[in-house]
Design a protein around this motif. Structure first.
Motif, PDB file in Angstrom:
ATOM      1  N   ARG A 223       0.888  -1.219   0.086  1.00 10.71           N
ATOM      2  CA  ARG A 223       0.129   0.041  -0.047  1.00 10.71           C
ATOM      3  C   ARG A 223       0.933   1.258   0.036  1.00 10.71           C
ATOM      4  NH1 ARG A 223      -4.855   1.601  -1.590  1.00 10.71           N
ATOM      5  NH2 ARG A 223      -3.514   3.492  -2.401  1.00 10.71           N
ATOM      6  N   HIS A 224       1.895   1.379   0.574  1.00  8.06           N
ATOM      7  CA  HIS A 224       2.836   2.451   0.816  1.00  8.06           C
ATOM      8  C   HIS A 224       3.599   2.672  -0.632  1.00  8.06           C
ATOM      9  CE1 HIS A 224       3.510   2.372   5.454  1.00  8.06           C
ATOM     10  NE2 HIS A 224       2.616   2.856   5.125  1.00  8.06           N
ATOM     11  N   GLN A 225       3.712   1.361  -1.312  1.00 13.20           N
ATOM     12  CA  GLN A 225       4.480   1.603  -2.620  1.00 13.20           C
ATOM     13  C   GLN A 225       3.287   2.129  -3.533  1.00 13.20           C
ATOM     14  OE1 GLN A 225       7.636   0.842  -3.102  1.00 13.20           O
ATOM     15  NE2 GLN A 225       7.807   0.718  -0.952  1.00 13.20           N
ATOM     16  N   ILE A 226       2.035   1.931  -3.406  1.00 19.12           N
ATOM     17  CA  ILE A 226       0.938   2.439  -4.598  1.00 19.12           C
ATOM     18  C   ILE A 226       0.883   4.050  -3.954  1.00 19.12           C
ATOM     19  CG2 ILE A 226      -1.487   2.436  -5.122  1.00 19.12           C
ATOM     20  CD1 ILE A 226      -1.303  -0.721  -4.159  1.00 19.12           C
ATOM     21  N   ASP A 227       0.863   4.235  -2.927  1.00 18.71           N
ATOM     22  CA  ASP A 227       0.727   5.542  -2.199  1.00 18.71           C
ATOM     23  C   ASP A 227       1.651   6.415  -2.850  1.00 18.71           C
ATOM     24  OD1 ASP A 227      -1.536   4.867  -1.204  1.00 18.71           O
ATOM     25  OD2 ASP A 227      -0.864   4.738   0.691  1.00 18.71           O
ATOM     26  N   ARG A 228       3.045   6.017  -2.849  1.00 15.29           N
ATOM     27  CA  ARG A 228       4.323   6.706  -3.262  1.00 15.29           C
ATOM     28  C   ARG A 228       4.124   7.054  -5.083  1.00 15.29           C
ATOM     29  NH1 ARG A 228       8.715   3.190  -0.103  1.00 15.29           N
ATOM     30  NH2 ARG A 228       8.322   3.968   1.806  1.00 15.29           N
ATOM     31  N   ILE A 229       3.412   5.923  -5.620  1.00  8.88           N
ATOM     32  CA  ILE A 229       3.223   6.218  -7.224  1.00  8.88           C
ATOM     33  C   ILE A 229       2.328   7.034  -7.383  1.00  8.88           C
ATOM     34  CG2 ILE A 229       2.736   4.805  -9.290  1.00  8.88           C
ATOM     35  CD1 ILE A 229       3.870   2.065  -7.841  1.00  8.88           C
ATOM     36  N   ILE A 230       1.090   7.249  -6.614  1.00  7.83           N
ATOM     37  CA  ILE A 230       0.258   8.113  -6.787  1.00  7.83           C
ATOM     38  C   ILE A 230       0.709   9.437  -6.433  1.00  7.83           C
ATOM     39  CG2 ILE A 230      -2.057   8.976  -5.915  1.00  7.83           C
ATOM     40  CD1 ILE A 230      -2.853   6.250  -5.344  1.00  7.83           C
ATOM     41  N   ARG A 232       3.904  10.551  -7.089  1.00 10.40           N
ATOM     42  CA  ARG A 232       4.616  10.804  -7.944  1.00 10.40           C
ATOM     43  C   ARG A 232       3.949  11.307  -9.209  1.00 10.40           C
ATOM     44  NH1 ARG A 232       7.972   6.089  -6.927  1.00 10.40           N
ATOM     45  NH2 ARG A 232       7.255   5.139  -8.811  1.00 10.40           N
ATOM     46  N   LEU A 233       2.639  10.823  -9.508  1.00 14.90           N
ATOM     47  CA  LEU A 233       1.816  11.288 -10.537  1.00 14.90           C
ATOM     48  C   LEU A 233       1.490  12.583 -10.628  1.00 14.90           C
ATOM     49  CD1 LEU A 233       0.557  10.281 -13.156  1.00 14.90           C
ATOM     50  CD2 LEU A 233      -1.258   9.504 -11.969  1.00 14.90           C
ATOM     51  N   ASP A 234       1.244  13.035  -9.367  1.00 11.25           N
ATOM     52  CA  ASP A 234       0.875  14.621  -9.116  1.00 11.25           C
ATOM     53  C   ASP A 234       2.045  15.152  -9.255  1.00 11.25           C
ATOM     54  OD1 ASP A 234      -1.612  13.732  -8.461  1.00 11.25           O
ATOM     55  OD2 ASP A 234      -1.405  13.351  -6.254  1.00 11.25           O
ATOM     56  N   SER A 235       3.274  14.851  -8.746  1.00 15.05           N
ATOM     57  CA  SER A 235       4.526  15.573  -8.852  1.00 15.05           C
ATOM     58  C   SER A 235       4.861  15.759 -10.587  1.00 15.05           C
ATOM     59  CB  SER A 235       5.761  14.936  -8.239  1.00 15.05           C
ATOM     60  OG  SER A 235       5.372  14.880  -6.881  1.00 15.05           O
ATOM     61  N   ALA A 236       4.607  14.558 -11.329  1.00 17.24           N
ATOM     62  CA  ALA A 236       4.914  14.969 -12.719  1.00 17.24           C
ATOM     63  C   ALA A 236       3.880  15.943 -13.285  1.00 17.24           C
ATOM     64  CB  ALA A 236       4.311  13.397 -13.450  1.00 17.24           C
ATOM     65  N   VAL A 237       2.707  16.202 -12.903  1.00 18.31           N
ATOM     66  CA  VAL A 237       1.773  17.286 -13.537  1.00 18.31           C
ATOM     67  C   VAL A 237       2.682  18.579 -13.359  1.00 18.31           C
ATOM     68  CG1 VAL A 237      -0.320  18.298 -13.246  1.00 18.31           C
ATOM     69  CG2 VAL A 237      -0.421  15.844 -13.314  1.00 18.31           C
ATOM     70  N   CYS A 238       2.994  18.772 -12.048  1.00 21.06           N
ATOM     71  CA  CYS A 238       3.688  19.988 -11.667  1.00 21.06           C
ATOM     72  C   CYS A 238       4.855  20.180 -12.515  1.00 21.06           C
ATOM     73  CB  CYS A 238       4.114  20.098 -10.017  1.00 21.06           C
ATOM     74  SG  CYS A 238       2.629  20.061  -9.137  1.00 21.06           S
ATOM     75  N   ALA A 239       5.663  19.208 -12.699  1.00 23.10           N
ATOM     76  CA  ALA A 239       7.187  19.148 -13.558  1.00 23.10           C
ATOM     77  C   ALA A 239       6.665  19.313 -14.876  1.00 23.10           C
ATOM     78  CB  ALA A 239       7.810  17.927 -13.446  1.00 23.10           C
ATOM     79  N   CYS A 240       5.667  19.009 -15.533  1.00 24.43           N
ATOM     80  CA  CYS A 240       5.146  19.230 -16.610  1.00 24.43           C
ATOM     81  C   CYS A 240       4.661  20.734 -16.865  1.00 24.43           C
ATOM     82  CB  CYS A 240       3.947  18.212 -17.097  1.00 24.43           C
ATOM     83  SG  CYS A 240       3.800  18.357 -18.874  1.00 24.43           S
ATOM     84  N   ASP A 241       4.193  21.436 -15.952  1.00 18.98           N
ATOM     85  CA  ASP A 241       3.978  22.711 -16.052  1.00 18.98           C
ATOM     86  C   ASP A 241       5.238  23.543 -16.062  1.00 18.98           C
ATOM     87  OD1 ASP A 241       1.466  22.349 -16.149  1.00 18.98           O
ATOM     88  OD2 ASP A 241       1.003  22.482 -14.050  1.00 18.98           O
ATOM     89  N   LYS A 242       6.324  23.237 -15.378  1.00 23.14           N
ATOM     90  CA  LYS A 242       7.550  23.849 -15.184  1.00 23.14           C
ATOM     91  C   LYS A 242       8.781  23.818 -16.204  1.00 23.14           C
ATOM     92  CE  LYS A 242       7.343  23.651 -10.374  1.00 23.14           C
ATOM     93  NZ  LYS A 242       7.907  23.255  -8.920  1.00 23.14           N
ATOM     94  N   GLY A 243       8.537  22.601 -17.028  1.00 25.02           N
ATOM     95  CA  GLY A 243       9.359  22.315 -18.128  1.00 25.02           C
ATOM     96  C   GLY A 243       9.363  23.167 -19.406  1.00 25.02           C
ATOM     97  N   GLU A 244      10.165  22.935 -20.569  1.00 22.78           N
ATOM     98  CA  GLU A 244      10.123  23.513 -21.898  1.00 22.78           C
ATOM     99  C   GLU A 244       9.879  22.325 -22.712  1.00 22.78           C
ATOM    100  OE1 GLU A 244      13.372  26.104 -22.609  1.00 22.78           O
ATOM    101  OE2 GLU A 244      13.298  26.957 -20.578  1.00 22.78           O
ATOM    102  N   LEU A 245       9.110  22.670 -23.979  1.00 25.09           N
ATOM    103  CA  LEU A 245       9.025  21.374 -24.831  1.00 25.09           C
ATOM    104  C   LEU A 245      10.227  21.458 -25.745  1.00 25.09           C
ATOM    105  CD1 LEU A 245       6.731  19.515 -25.730  1.00 25.09           C
ATOM    106  CD2 LEU A 245       6.023  21.427 -27.421  1.00 25.09           C
TER     107      LEU A 245
END
Length: 642
Positions: A223-230, A232-245
């Protein structure tokens, strides 16, 4: 021109190509036939391969027959090397019934002797029983493939060697047994190794502590592993907003170029927006991305930040789902088809009863709808979300694997997506160095026994321990009572209840030493609850286990689970002790010790049974009446407190 001039050996090409078959559930298997090819020739091997392909399509799981072909291949190699003093092996010999007869008798002897030597760390009974079952399977395969295709004639008189039926012991006697430390025989069906011979105290610790603790430890980890993955998915959205194409032939801005965090954000944004969340990264694409960002990035780290479903990400989800719903077998879960061939989502649907996972159990041969808990349903939805980029990629390539629930992007990520063809390929993931090193600190020794099958078996056994009902255990596993008892419940646990609890209520022979004395109680001076407990253990019933909470629950359930007809051999003196103790516990209220409460509850059950209308023995009724009159709670008043 030099390459075109190179001579290509067609025989070598045929051998290096290999031999792969697919069963009716789309499971893919590689047949080991190198020795057969070398000794028997290409034509014989090709015909055998074609017949094996047809044979595989008639089975839902071809793994066992893959092992059969492997055994034959190994034997052909051995037979050819040992054939100096006999005729060399060749296809024409298989048309001679006498030769076939001798060949299979030699095969049988080699099968039992060679494989028994290789399994000396396992119980002899188990090894021989398995070899006998495998040998019968070899004979069936030979009849259905070799003889049916006319590659081979039946042996003389159609007399096939059948091994020995005496070796085919019941599976529950020998299944999943190993020598745990070189001496002690243990059952490895569960996460927890269960010794096949234990004392009462050891059995109690196993039943009410270690099995449950080990299971909960794995479930909590998953369950801890699943929560960590979830997360990271939220973090990926934030990283996408900060990055350049990143565009082909251009660099990212000078402010971000060469800076690891900014460059990683740009990689995430580019993969998500320009490549729909996934693309295999080869050397050319990697070189372009390194030049554009100014960093030599790790594809494993990028896959982790993008939450790509690598096999290491998928593993905890599968483990957690099986733990929550043990009706899910490893094969049925990993082989779940999310979409049908028309592209309609049929494998996971919403109903009035809740989210439903539609699976197919190979042995049942039919679809089964499993109603999931809301939490399990959300995990499946999350799994679908992170596998969608891979699913879309496979669908564009017309790869039928896109329909599966479980799709994997390798171990490092950005490899060609694939599905688990069988449970063996998943099991190897849990034994790989990267997985073991990452999770051994949290799981400890359990990392060595972790598997979907053991998680499922442990979950089923815990249902039994909590309910003492084989019916409920079988229901939780989706099996019959016979299968649940013989294949999942370790004999140690069954023995514990048969020889301890059942004996307490159905076969309790009380105090042979007291039957000639009416003064033993008066002469006894108990100074502590420990002494009283020892007295009851020695002269009345077996001592209660030392684990209070789990034990009290199990005793309560055990009493309810038993039938109404109880046979107890008892007398007035022991009843007086028990009733005195029960009254002392009632006077003590919540301050009474756990051991005293145990005997008090048991006494109440005995009294209730003797006083019931169905109880036939007037003598014991009179003993109970006298014991109530003689009971003296003050004798134990100082002993029952915590």
């Amino acid at each position: 021109m030099q390459f075109e001039a190179i001579h290509i050996d067609p025989l070598r090409v045929s051998r290096l190509t290999g031999w792969h078959v697919v069963d009716r559930n789309s499971g893919s298997y590689r047949l080991k036939m190198g020795a057969i090819f070398d000794v028997m020739g290409r034509d014989f091997t090709n015909v055998l391969y074609q017949e094996s392909q047809k044979h595989a399509l008639t089975h839902s799981h071809y793994g066992n027959y893959t092992n059969v072909v492997s055994r034959l291949d190994n034997f052909v190699r051995w037979y050819d090397e040992e054939s100096k003093e006999r005729q060399q092996l060749q296809p024409e010999l298989f048309q001679d019934p006498m030769f076939v007869y001798q060949f299979f008798w030699s095969f049988q002897r080699w099968h039992f002797e060679s494989y028994a030597k290789r399994n000396q760390n396992q119980p002899t009974g188990r090894v021989l029983a398995n070899l006998q079952r495998q040998w019968i399977r070899i004979i069936c395969w030979a009849k259905n493939v070799l003889v049916s295709s006319r590659l081979m004639q039946p042996p003389l008189g159609e007399v096939w060697p059948q091994g020995s039926k005496k070796l085919a012991r019941p599976l529950h006697e020998v299944g999943h047994h190993r020598y745990g430390d070189g001496e002690a025989l243990v059952s490895q069906k569960l996460l927890t190794q269960v010794p096949l011979s234990v004392s009462d105290k050891e059995a109690t610790e196993l039943l009410f502590k270690r099995i449950k603790d080990d299971f909960n430890k794995v479930v909590l980890w998953a369950r801890h592993q699943i929560d960590r993955i979830i997360y990271r998915l939220d973090s990926a959205v934030c990283a996408c907003d900060k990055g350049e194409l990143i565009t082909r032939g251009a660099r990212i801005s000078s402010q971000a170029y060469g800076r690891p965090e900014m460059a990683m954000n740009s990689l995430i944004k580019t993969i998500k927006e320009s490549h729909s969340g996934f693309i295999p990264i080869d050397h050319v694409l990697r070189g372009h991305l390194v030049s554009a960002t100014g960093i030599s990035f790790s594809t494993a780290e990028l896959a982790q930040n993008l939450v790509l479903p690598t096999k290491y990400v998928i593993a905890p989800m599968a483990i957690w789902l099986v733990a929550q719903h043990p009706v899910l077998t490893d094969a049925s879960l990993l082989g779940c088809e999310l979409f049908d061939r028309n592209g309609k989502r049929t494998g996971f649907i919403s109903t009035d009863s809740g989210p439903v996972l539609v699976i197919k159990k190979n042995r049942k041969g039919s679809q089964q709808e499993v109603v999931l808990s809301p939490e399990a349903g959300s995990v499946v939805e999350f799994l679908i979300q992170i596998t969608t980029p891979l699913r879309n990629y496979l669908k564009k390539k017309n790869d039928d694997g896109w329909r599966r629930l479980f799709i994997v992007a390798g171990g490092q990520g950005f490899q060609e997506p694939y599905i688990f063809t069988n449970q063996i390929s998943f099991a190897k993931t849990l034994r790989q160095k990267a997985f073991v090193q990452t999770h051994s600190a949290e799981l400890g020794e359990l990392i060595n026994t972790l598997s979907l099958a053991r998680i499922r078996a442990t979950a089923g056994v815990l249902v039994y321990l909590n309910t003492l009902s084989i019916d409920k255990m079988a229901e939780s596993l989706g099996n019959s009572k016979r299968v649940a008892m013989n294949h999942y419940l370790p004999p140690t646990i069954m023995q514990f209840f048969q020889e301890r609890w059942v004996r307490i209520f159905q076969n309790a022979v009380i105090v042979y030493a007291m039957k000639d004395s009416h003064f033993l109680l008066k002469a006894t001076d108990f100074d502590s609850m420990s002494e009283l407990n020892q007295f009851l253990e020695r002269h009345a019933l077996r001592a209660p286990p030392e684990v209070t909470d789990s034990l009290n629950n199990s005793v309560e359930q055990g009493l309810d689970a038993l039938g109404s007809e109880i046979i107890i051999s008892i007398d007035e003196e022991i009843l007086t002790v028990l009733i005195s103790l029960r009254l002392a516990v009632e006077n003590a209220g919540p301050c009474a010790a756990g051991t005293a409460i145990y005997w008090s509850e048991f006494t109440a059950r005995v009294e209730s049974h003797i006083e019931s209308d169905d109880f036939p023995d007037p003598y014991l009724r009179s003993c109970l009446i006298k014991a109530k009159m003689l009971a003296n709670p003050q004798q134990f008043a100082s002993l029952v407190y915590v």
